[in-house]
Design a protein around this motif. Structure first.
Motif, mmCIF file in Angstrom:
data_model
loop_
_atom_site.group_PDB
_atom_site.id
_atom_site.type_symbol
_atom_site.label_atom_id
_atom_site.label_comp_id
_atom_site.label_asym_id
_atom_site.label_seq_id
_atom_site.Cartn_x
_atom_site.Cartn_y
_atom_site.Cartn_z
ATOM 1 N N ALA A 1 0.839 -1.204 0.000
ATOM 2 C CA ALA A 1 0.000 0.000 0.000
ATOM 3 C C ALA A 1 0.872 1.251 0.000
ATOM 4 N N HIS A 2 1.931 1.220 0.789
ATOM 5 C CA HIS A 2 2.833 2.365 0.842
ATOM 6 C C HIS A 2 3.504 2.598 -0.506
ATOM 7 N N ARG A 3 3.948 1.528 -1.135
ATOM 8 C CA ARG A 3 4.586 1.657 -2.451
ATOM 9 C C ARG A 3 3.610 2.210 -3.484
ATOM 10 N N LEU A 4 2.362 1.752 -3.412
ATOM 11 C CA LEU A 4 1.363 2.239 -4.362
ATOM 12 C C LEU A 4 1.118 3.735 -4.171
ATOM 13 N N GLY A 5 1.128 4.164 -2.914
ATOM 14 C CA GLY A 5 0.895 5.575 -2.626
ATOM 15 C C GLY A 5 1.941 6.471 -3.265
ATOM 16 N N LEU A 6 3.169 5.965 -3.362
ATOM 17 C CA LEU A 6 4.268 6.790 -3.868
ATOM 18 C C LEU A 6 4.319 6.857 -5.391
ATOM 19 N N ILE A 7 3.467 6.116 -6.082
ATOM 20 C CA ILE A 7 3.482 6.143 -7.550
ATOM 21 C C ILE A 7 2.932 7.475 -8.050
ATOM 22 N N PRO A 8 3.693 8.187 -8.878
ATOM 23 C CA PRO A 8 3.167 9.457 -9.408
ATOM 24 C C PRO A 8 2.026 9.231 -10.404
ATOM 25 N N LYS B 1 -8.091 -0.557 -10.272
ATOM 26 C CA LYS B 1 -8.042 -1.959 -9.884
ATOM 27 C C LYS B 1 -6.632 -2.455 -10.152
ATOM 28 N N LEU B 2 -6.116 -3.240 -9.247
ATOM 29 C CA LEU B 2 -4.804 -3.858 -9.468
ATOM 30 C C LEU B 2 -4.974 -5.355 -9.300
ATOM 31 N N HIS B 3 -4.893 -6.058 -10.411
ATOM 32 C CA HIS B 3 -5.069 -7.501 -10.345
ATOM 33 C C HIS B 3 -3.941 -8.166 -11.112
ATOM 34 N N ALA B 4 -3.194 -9.025 -10.442
ATOM 35 C CA ALA B 4 -2.086 -9.703 -11.104
ATOM 36 C C ALA B 4 -1.973 -11.122 -10.560
ATOM 37 N N VAL B 5 -1.897 -12.076 -11.459
ATOM 38 C CA VAL B 5 -1.731 -13.468 -11.055
ATOM 39 C C VAL B 5 -0.522 -14.028 -11.782
ATOM 40 N N GLU C 1 6.724 -9.720 -12.872
ATOM 41 C CA GLU C 1 6.851 -8.371 -12.320
ATOM 42 C C GLU C 1 5.508 -7.664 -12.364
ATOM 43 N N VAL C 2 5.131 -7.065 -11.257
ATOM 44 C CA VAL C 2 3.917 -6.249 -11.233
ATOM 45 C C VAL C 2 4.351 -4.799 -11.365
ATOM 46 N N ASN C 3 3.892 -4.097 -12.376
ATOM 47 C CA ASN C 3 4.289 -2.707 -12.550
ATOM 48 C C ASN C 3 3.065 -1.823 -12.738
ATOM 49 N N THR C 4 3.331 -0.555 -13.018
ATOM 50 C CA THR C 4 2.211 0.392 -13.075
ATOM 51 C C THR C 4 1.250 0.113 -14.226
ATOM 52 N N ARG C 5 1.662 -0.689 -15.209
ATOM 53 C CA ARG C 5 0.735 -1.039 -16.293
ATOM 54 C C ARG C 5 -0.379 -1.947 -15.800
ATOM 55 N N HIS C 6 -0.169 -2.619 -14.682
ATOM 56 C CA HIS C 6 -1.217 -3.492 -14.139
ATOM 57 C C HIS C 6 -2.313 -2.705 -13.442
ATOM 58 N N ILE C 7 -2.074 -1.422 -13.201
ATOM 59 C CA ILE C 7 -3.101 -0.606 -12.544
ATOM 60 C C ILE C 7 -4.124 -0.169 -13.589
ATOM 61 N N GLN C 8 -5.342 -0.681 -13.477
ATOM 62 C CA GLN C 8 -6.386 -0.393 -14.453
ATOM 63 C C GLN C 8 -7.373 0.625 -13.903
ATOM 64 N N GLU D 1 10.011 4.780 -21.345
ATOM 65 C CA GLU D 1 10.836 3.974 -20.464
ATOM 66 C C GLU D 1 9.985 2.878 -19.827
ATOM 67 N N ASP D 2 10.657 1.934 -19.167
ATOM 68 C CA ASP D 2 9.917 0.855 -18.508
ATOM 69 C C ASP D 2 8.984 1.426 -17.456
ATOM 70 N N PRO D 3 7.813 0.821 -17.287
ATOM 71 C CA PRO D 3 6.926 1.303 -16.236
ATOM 72 C C PRO D 3 7.525 1.041 -14.853
ATOM 73 N N ILE D 4 7.002 1.736 -13.847
ATOM 74 C CA ILE D 4 7.551 1.620 -12.497
ATOM 75 C C ILE D 4 7.220 0.250 -11.913
ATOM 76 N N LEU D 5 8.244 -0.406 -11.402
ATOM 77 C CA LEU D 5 8.064 -1.721 -10.800
ATOM 78 C C LEU D 5 7.436 -1.579 -9.410
ATOM 79 N N ILE D 6 6.364 -2.313 -9.175
ATOM 80 C CA ILE D 6 5.732 -2.270 -7.852
ATOM 81 C C ILE D 6 6.253 -3.409 -6.982
ATOM 82 N N MET D 7 6.222 -4.615 -7.518
ATOM 83 C CA MET D 7 6.705 -5.777 -6.758
ATOM 84 C C MET D 7 6.862 -6.960 -7.710
ATOM 85 N N LYS D 8 7.356 -8.063 -7.175
ATOM 86 C CA LYS D 8 7.474 -9.278 -7.991
ATOM 87 C C LYS D 8 6.652 -10.385 -7.357
ATOM 88 N N LEU D 9 6.069 -11.219 -8.203
ATOM 89 C CA LEU D 9 5.317 -12.372 -7.718
ATOM 90 C C LEU D 9 6.028 -13.633 -8.193
#
Lengths: 325, 121
Positions: free
Chosen positions: A90-97, A126-130, A138-145, A165-173
């Motif tokens: 949640a904190h990482r998501l908050g920091l996304i511009p 919505k952020l949904h990644a499986v 890699e889950v990045n800002t493109r997954h945010i719909q 440039e590459d989208p911002i990386l949020i996390m890895k699954l």
């Protein structure tokens, strides 16, 4: 031959006075002015002329803390089987511009007429990644719909050549982990939380003045000493001219007032030959946007916010009578 | 009276002991506006004293939504009473407003030149 005045002209400080140029009262100087030096997609550099420190500092403070932007503020976690815990993500998501060109059409959530949330004060995502078919994903800002058609989306950076440039990386699954979240972006400013600050850097500095008495330095010091003098400046303000065997000012703009040169001059009985100072009426700003707004827009909005505050102060004061004796 | 004042963002109160002196309180503001206005007031030759303080750094945090206040403690004005403190404040705000307006206009003009035909966004 190479007296002070000539050096002044060469460095562009023809009319600069030493020390405080505020001598005749701050409004002794000309019209306040902004001069843009550089403007690129994310960075603006400009000079603020003929104002005093209070104006420059207010502008800087407003740019950092009071220009409103959008940022993710509320995260509802439906499913999180990743290695990272909910709060961390949640904190990482908050920091996304988030692109905030349309921030004006939103209300601050605590000033909105609605009871909790509405389209006027929030934007839903919505952020949904499986990760099902790979070892790692890699889950990045493109997954945010976005769930609405509001033009608030995560910033897509573009480099100098115009290539994305590459989208911002949020996390890895890793395999069989999944993430399902509802995100709500809200309007806010840097005063509330730094994630709403529109700038990565906003720095200002007074323009340095460097003057040397070339006659004296080149007469009283031998060549070895002259070279030593040039070398001791950590910012390479001075240069050694091989033709004339003389010390020259190369780039006075780089000076950081470390006074190494003054100390050297003092040690060699040349106190008067080197002078460094700062101009009190000229500020050089560097504002670097995080991509949420264009840099010139940030500065312009900051000026307008200050104007609104002053307008309110002026009108509110009118009720106290104009000539209360 | 006090109820009325509590809802105001800008409050000015005359000093009962000294003539032409008063305290201006602006809620939900900090050094950005305080120092700016204070400085501009000092440009007015009739203003003898102008200073500001933010009573407690932590109050901002607690009061930011409700009550953050900064005290401008402006001035004694010269004895002839030609300019009362509220007038001086209005003038200062006005001067600053006009200055910032000019700065903003020239900034946008230059930005347009720099950007050329490239569309924003």
């Amino acid at each position: 031959m190479y007296g002070m005045e000539q050096i002044n002209t060469a460095t562009g400080f023809a009319n600069a006075k030493f020390g405080s140029s505020k001598g005749q009262g701050a409004k002794g100087f000309d019209e306040p002015e902004i001069r843009i030096l550089e403007l690129s997609k994310y960075v603006i550099k400009f000079e603020l002329l003929n104002t005093d420190l209070s104006v420059a500092n207010s502008l800087r403070r407003i740019i950092i803390a009071e220009v409103p932007t959008m940022a993710i503020d509320l995260v509802e976690v439906k499913e999180n089987t990743s290695a990272l815990h909910d709060e961390f993500i949640a904190h990482r998501l908050g920091l996304i511009p988030l692109q905030s060109f349309n921030v004006d059409q939103f209300n601050l959530s605590d000033q909105c007429a609605c009871s909790s949330m509405c389209a006027q004060c929030s934007v839903q995502f919505k952020l949904h990644a499986v990760c099902s078919d790979r070892d790692q994903m890699e889950v990045n800002t493109r997954h945010i719909q976005p769930l609405s058609d509001a033009p608030i989306i995560p910033v897509q950076y573009v480099n100098d050549k115009g290539i994305e440039e590459d989208p911002i990386l949020i996390m890895k699954l890793s395999k069989n982990q999944q993430l399902d979240m509802n995100l709500v972006a809200r309007k806010g400013n840097g005063k509330i939380h730094a994630k709403w600050s529109p700038v990565a850097t906003c720095q200002m500095r007074k323009e340095p003045i460097v003057e040397i008495d070339q006659d004296k330095i080149n007469r009283d010091l031998d060549i070895e000493k002259r070279k030593e003098f040039v070398a001791l400046c950590p910012r390479e303000v001075f240069a050694f001219n091989d033709y004339r065997n003389a010390v020259e000012i190369e780039n006075s703009d780089k000076c950081i007032q470390c006074i190494e040169c003054l100390r050297f001059a003092q040690a060699n009985n040349l106190e008067r030959a080197v002078k460094i100072a700062e101009r009190e009426d000229k500020f050089v700003f560097t504002v670097e946007s995080t991509g949420v707004l264009t840099p010139e827009d940030i500065v312009s909005r900051a000026l307008q916010i200050l104007m609104r505050k002053l307008y309110e102060l002026g009108t509110q004061m009118k009720k106290y009578g104009v000539n209360a004796d | 009276m006090s109820d009325f004042l509590q809802n105001q963002r800008v409050i000015y109160a005359d000093d009962s002991r000294v003539r032409h002196q008063g305290i201006l309180t602006i809620k939900q503001e900090d050094h950005s506006l305080g120092n700016l206005v204070r400085h501009q007031l000092l440009e007015n030759p009739r203003v003898k004293f102008s200073g500001y303080r933010k009573p407690h750094p932590l109050e901002e945090h607690v009061e930011i939504k409700v009550f953050l206040s900064i005290f401008l403690i402006p001035f004694q004005v010269q004895t002839n009473g030609e300019v009362a403190p509220p007038t001086a404040i209005i003038q200062a705000a006005d001067q600053l407003y006009k200055m910032l307006q000019k700065l903003n206009e020239s900034l946008l003009q230059q930005a347009q030149l720099f950007r050329g035909d490239v569309t924003m966004l």
